[in-house]
Design a protein around this motif. Sequence first.
Motif, short mmCIF file in Angstrom:
data_model
loop_
_atom_site.label_atom_id
_atom_site.label_comp_id
_atom_site.label_asym_id
_atom_site.label_seq_id
_atom_site.Cartn_x
_atom_site.Cartn_y
_atom_site.Cartn_z
N LYS A 53 94.94 58.39 77.95
CA LYS A 53 94.47 58.77 76.61
C LYS A 53 95.00 57.76 75.59
O LYS A 53 96.08 57.20 75.76
N LYS B 52 90.87 67.34 72.33
CA LYS B 52 90.21 66.13 71.87
C LYS B 52 91.15 64.97 72.15
O LYS B 52 92.36 65.06 71.92
N LYS B 53 90.58 63.86 72.64
CA LYS B 53 91.43 62.68 72.83
C LYS B 53 91.69 62.03 71.48
O LYS B 53 90.84 62.09 70.59
N ASP B 84 84.84 62.27 74.01
CA ASP B 84 85.94 62.66 73.12
C ASP B 84 86.79 63.82 73.62
O ASP B 84 87.95 63.95 73.24
N TYR B 85 86.20 64.68 74.44
CA TYR B 85 86.91 65.91 74.83
C TYR B 85 86.92 66.04 76.35
O TYR B 85 85.91 65.78 77.01
#
Lengths: 196, 196
Positions: A53, B52-53, B84-85
Amino acid sequence: MNYPNGKKKNMISKKSRLKPNHSFSNRGMSLEDDINVTNQYYLETNRAVIHKKPTPVQIVKVNYPNRSAAVITEAYFKQASTTDYNGLYRGKYVDFEAKETKNKTYFPLANIHDHQIKHMNSILNHGGICFTIIRFSTFDETYLLQGTKLLEYWKDKMNGGKKSIPYLHFKENAFEIPFKYQERVDYLAIIDQLYF
Amino acid sequence: MNYPNGKKKNMISKKSRLKPNHSFSNRGMSLEDDINVTNQYYLETNRAVIHKKPTPVQIVKVNYPNRSAAVITEAYFKQASTTDYNGLYRGKYVDFEAKETKNKTYFPLANIHDHQIKHMNSILNHGGICFTIIRFSTFDETYLLQGTKLLEYWKDKMNGGKKSIPYLHFKENAFEIPFKYQERVDYLAIIDQLYF
């Protein structure tokens, strides 16, 4: 990616891949770099989809000197609320944190934050595969410690026990990760044995 | 978290939870905010572990004015290489991208990047649950479009077809996500029906 002989990069014989080759020494490369290279290789060979990440950053000021480029001029590092790596392997959710220490006799538990422990606990409760990759950089040894084991050490610490995991415990309670040329930290080799 | 009557927060009767309540209008809140609130609620009620990243940032300069605080003084936004997630739900790996559009007649496929499509394709190949959450903000309607469907539209585009998905297609090929007070974008309600 093809080689001149027409063989694909990942078609190298199993024997040669599994042979430890100490000429590709690990020294000097950070654990993070090694894991990134490994994940990239896993991705390219379609073995797993696992990513690091991005570093969490609190953005305060952004300048727009022109239309094409925004420049962040003030930002701060934030503490991560989860682990650094997650993804998908053989249909399973995989989640881990990676840490290296120069210490020769123990791994200090202070390297793992409370909310990361909480996160790992949730992952295990929801059926995910969760672990920590810990490198003793002085010995150039990298271990996979299962999430359940780490949580035991953590619980013990919270109850007034040791604040660290002795190096010798890794020999008994963790799994040394093989070093290979492409999969520099081939943790999936361990995961295959432990969870499938 | 307990209420004075001793009921847990997530013990609200199914009937009242499923009843649409337009007094909690969604207007004004960004899709990202709504999803973050929803994920937080899922986490607190132990339903799922989905995050969420962080925004990917290329850090160039860091100042250390004192020991305690590092200040990033030059950094740039990087394009995300994944969605994104992602996270874990009922033992399964879940992965999605979220986009909103003010457009009233179609969703432009240019909103999704090539490498995100590639990522979604990998996730589906490895047995993950993958989808897109798309909000038509003018209508205050939020849809879940399955990854497989999105890839069909994308393939069609690459073969010279439409560069967007018409709004009316969402009515037929996607699932409107219910709006609730706590789970503002309760996409897991749809996931339950589609994948379990």
